[in-house]
Design a protein around this motif. Structure first.
Motif, PDB file in Angstrom:
ATOM      1  N   LEU A 162      34.508  36.806  43.042  1.00  0.00           N
ATOM      2  CA  LEU A 162      34.969  37.584  41.895  1.00  0.00           C
ATOM      3  C   LEU A 162      36.205  36.920  41.293  1.00  0.00           C
ATOM      4  N   HIS A 163      36.117  36.553  40.024  1.00  0.00           N
ATOM      5  CA  HIS A 163      37.251  36.011  39.278  1.00  0.00           C
ATOM      6  C   HIS A 163      37.708  37.067  38.281  1.00  0.00           C
ATOM      7  N   ILE A 164      39.012  37.321  38.219  1.00  0.00           N
ATOM      8  CA  ILE A 164      39.536  38.294  37.263  1.00  0.00           C
ATOM      9  C   ILE A 164      40.640  37.666  36.424  1.00  0.00           C
ATOM     10  N   ASN A 165      40.867  38.242  35.259  1.00  0.00           N
ATOM     11  CA  ASN A 165      41.933  37.801  34.371  1.00  0.00           C
ATOM     12  C   ASN A 165      42.266  38.959  33.437  1.00  0.00           C
ATOM     13  N   SER A 166      43.382  38.845  32.753  1.00  0.00           N
ATOM     14  CA  SER A 166      43.701  39.759  31.658  1.00  0.00           C
ATOM     15  C   SER A 166      43.948  38.918  30.421  1.00  0.00           C
ATOM     16  N   ILE A 167      43.302  39.294  29.320  1.00  0.00           N
ATOM     17  CA  ILE A 167      43.542  38.569  28.064  1.00  0.00           C
ATOM     18  C   ILE A 167      44.383  39.403  27.113  1.00  0.00           C
ATOM     19  N   GLY A 168      45.015  40.463  27.656  1.00  0.00           N
ATOM     20  CA  GLY A 168      46.004  41.210  26.905  1.00  0.00           C
ATOM     21  C   GLY A 168      45.454  42.070  25.786  1.00  0.00           C
ATOM     22  N   CYS A 169      46.386  42.693  25.087  1.00  0.00           N
ATOM     23  CA  CYS A 169      46.052  43.529  23.933  1.00  0.00           C
ATOM     24  C   CYS A 169      46.322  42.729  22.654  1.00  0.00           C
ATOM     25  N   PRO A 170      45.963  43.234  21.480  1.00  0.00           N
ATOM     26  CA  PRO A 170      46.205  42.478  20.244  1.00  0.00           C
ATOM     27  C   PRO A 170      47.663  42.074  20.052  1.00  0.00           C
ATOM     28  N   PHE A 250      39.214  39.009  45.458  1.00  0.00           N
ATOM     29  CA  PHE A 250      39.164  38.471  44.106  1.00  0.00           C
ATOM     30  C   PHE A 250      40.054  37.242  43.999  1.00  0.00           C
ATOM     31  N   SER A 251      39.809  36.471  42.961  1.00  0.00           N
ATOM     32  CA  SER A 251      40.621  35.305  42.633  1.00  0.00           C
ATOM     33  C   SER A 251      41.070  35.450  41.183  1.00  0.00           C
ATOM     34  N   ILE A 252      42.359  35.270  40.921  1.00  0.00           N
ATOM     35  CA  ILE A 252      42.862  35.343  39.546  1.00  0.00           C
ATOM     36  C   ILE A 252      42.605  34.007  38.855  1.00  0.00           C
ATOM     37  N   ASP A 253      41.870  34.058  37.755  1.00  0.00           N
ATOM     38  CA  ASP A 253      41.493  32.848  37.018  1.00  0.00           C
ATOM     39  C   ASP A 253      41.927  32.999  35.564  1.00  0.00           C
TER      40      ASP A 253
END
Length: 438
Positions: A162-170, A250-253
């Motif tokens: 499982l790879h997770i990330n956050s691409i933020g808000c506008p 999980f792994s943060i990618d």
């Protein structure tokens, strides 16, 4: 000589010999989704092209290169390239967001993209997907990820990361876009034509480009996690806390951006190395602005899609167990026309009780019929001839052991066959259990 017509490139036939694998996967996915409180939704195969332009994004590969679009008179339609946009459109149009929230739905559908066919990637492909609308809590992100992992676990898959990330808000993404533009601008002439356009409109899409040259340039690009606002950072940290509480590794990618423009905050992928380069078997995330963008009232939402072809391919490579197809319980071999009627009547009774029954419709001899019964793996066979019809008795042959049991052809036939079949199935179950214990 007639020209042989073959299926279009990038499509597959799923024959009866393979369909049991699909039934296995679809059954696991349906049951698991319903365990989590999701309900099935079905949407049209094609939608207004504007739906995908507004939701998926004009700068994505899907919209720019891969959509199948047709015109009917003055109206333009597109075969769905993914399931989320149509599902959200359906939720809005049918007033589902006015009911109790969260709304939780799942679907199994075919999608269409004009891509280069390869292992695990077709032009017509199938997805299992879920969408949850109404919750902005990171606990719902963890719930969605847990649902996906549970399906993969129940399918018996191993070595799925499982790879997770956050691409933020506008808001925080605007700062990130500025940083990306500053990074890529000196390399603009080296980028592919598509990414040169993306540099101005949506530089995050460059991170998702399949061109080896663009990928090489992008490897040292700024990462979104360094630009998250406090709220997005807190959301991502809380998600990690929930995943640890659920014992989900999980792994943060920070390179995960997903291929569609509607994502915000959480994005994730379940990845395997067992099917080559196209290793993502499941991907999804949060899209809090999509419902408002499509004309609904502001409502947070999230979901995922799981490619069934890739999932089945991974299961095959890992030698996972598929639920075997049901074989014929009883084959009836009539030797003349009068026996055909009896065969039909006996078959009808047993089919009403849930048994799979076949009888000869080809007017074949006994030898050919027995050969056919073997080919379809019939558990039992009855031969009906003149003597059997007169005496109203026949021999029920167990095709595995060769054992024959006399059975009457009167109103007690169904009950007696049921007793024999249940004993046979119990014997089979015990044999399998003994094997597992050895």
């Amino acid at each position: 000589m007639a020209i042989k017509i073959t299926r279009p490139q990038g499509t597959e036939d799923i024959t009866p010999k393979q369909i049991y694998k699909w039934h296995t996967v679809e059954g696991i996915a349906r049951e698991t989704a319903e365990n989590f409180g999701f309900h099935e939704i079905r949407i049209p195969t094609f939608e207004s092209t504007d739906l995908f332009l507004r939701s998926v994004g004009e700068t994505t590969d899907v919209v720019q290169k891969e959509m199948y679009t047709v015109k009917a008179k003055e109206t333009e339609f597109t075969l769905r390239p993914e399931g989320t946009a149509g599902t959200i459109r359906s939720m809005i149009q049918n007033g589902m967001l006015n009911d109790a929230l969260p709304q939780k739905v799942y679907y199994i559908l075919s999608c269409f993209r004009h891509e280069r066919p390869q292992a695990g990637r077709l032009r017509e492909f199938h997805q299992f997907g879920v969408e949850m609308a109404g919750s902005q809590s990171p606990s719902s992100d963890a719930e969605i990820i847990s649902l996906a992992k549970t399906i993969l676990d129940r399918a018996g898959l191993q070595n799925i990361i499982l790879h997770i990330n956050s691409i933020g808000c506008p808001a925080c993404r605007a700062k990130y876009h500025s940083a990306l533009k500053a990074y890529f601008e000196p390399h603009k002439s080296e980028l592919c034509d598509t990414c040169q356009t993306r540099l101005e409109k949506n530089p995050m899409r460059i991170l998702d480009c399949k061109s080896p040259i663009c990928a090489e340039i992008a490897k040292d690009a700024p990462i979104i996690l360094d630009y998250l606002c406090d709220e997005c950072k807190s959301h991502f940290e809380k998600l990690q806390e929930y995943l640890r509480a659920l014992h989900i590794t999980f792994s943060i990618d920070p390179k995960i951006v997903r291929g569609l423009d509607y994502y915000t905050k959480t994005v994730f992928e379940f990845v395997t190395t067992d099917i080559g380069a196209q290793g993502t078997v499941c991907g999804g995330g949060r899209y809090d602005g999509l419902i408002e963008q499509m004309g609904g009232k502001p409502t947070p939402a999230l979901g995922f899609a799981m490619g069934l072809e890739r999932l089945i391919l991974t299961m095959e490579n890992q030698k996972c167990n598929f639920k075997e197809p049901k074989n014929c319980d009883l084959y009836i071999a009539p030797m003349d026309e009068s026996a055909v009627i009896t065969a039909m009547q006996l078959g009808q009774k047993l089919r009403e009780s849930g048994y799979q029954v076949e009888y000869d419709v080809m007017k074949r001899g006994l030898k050919a019929q027995m050969k056919y019964a073997n080919k379809i793996n019939a558990s039992f066979v009855i031969v009906l001839g003149e003597n059997e019809l007169q005496s109203q008795k026949a021999n029920l042959k167990n095709m595995q052991t060769g054992e024959q049991t006399e059975i009457t052809l009167d109103e007690t036939f169904e009950e007696k066959f049921d007793d024999i079949a249940v004993q046979y199935m119990f014997h089979d179950v015990m044999k399998d259990f003994e094997k597992e214990c050895q």
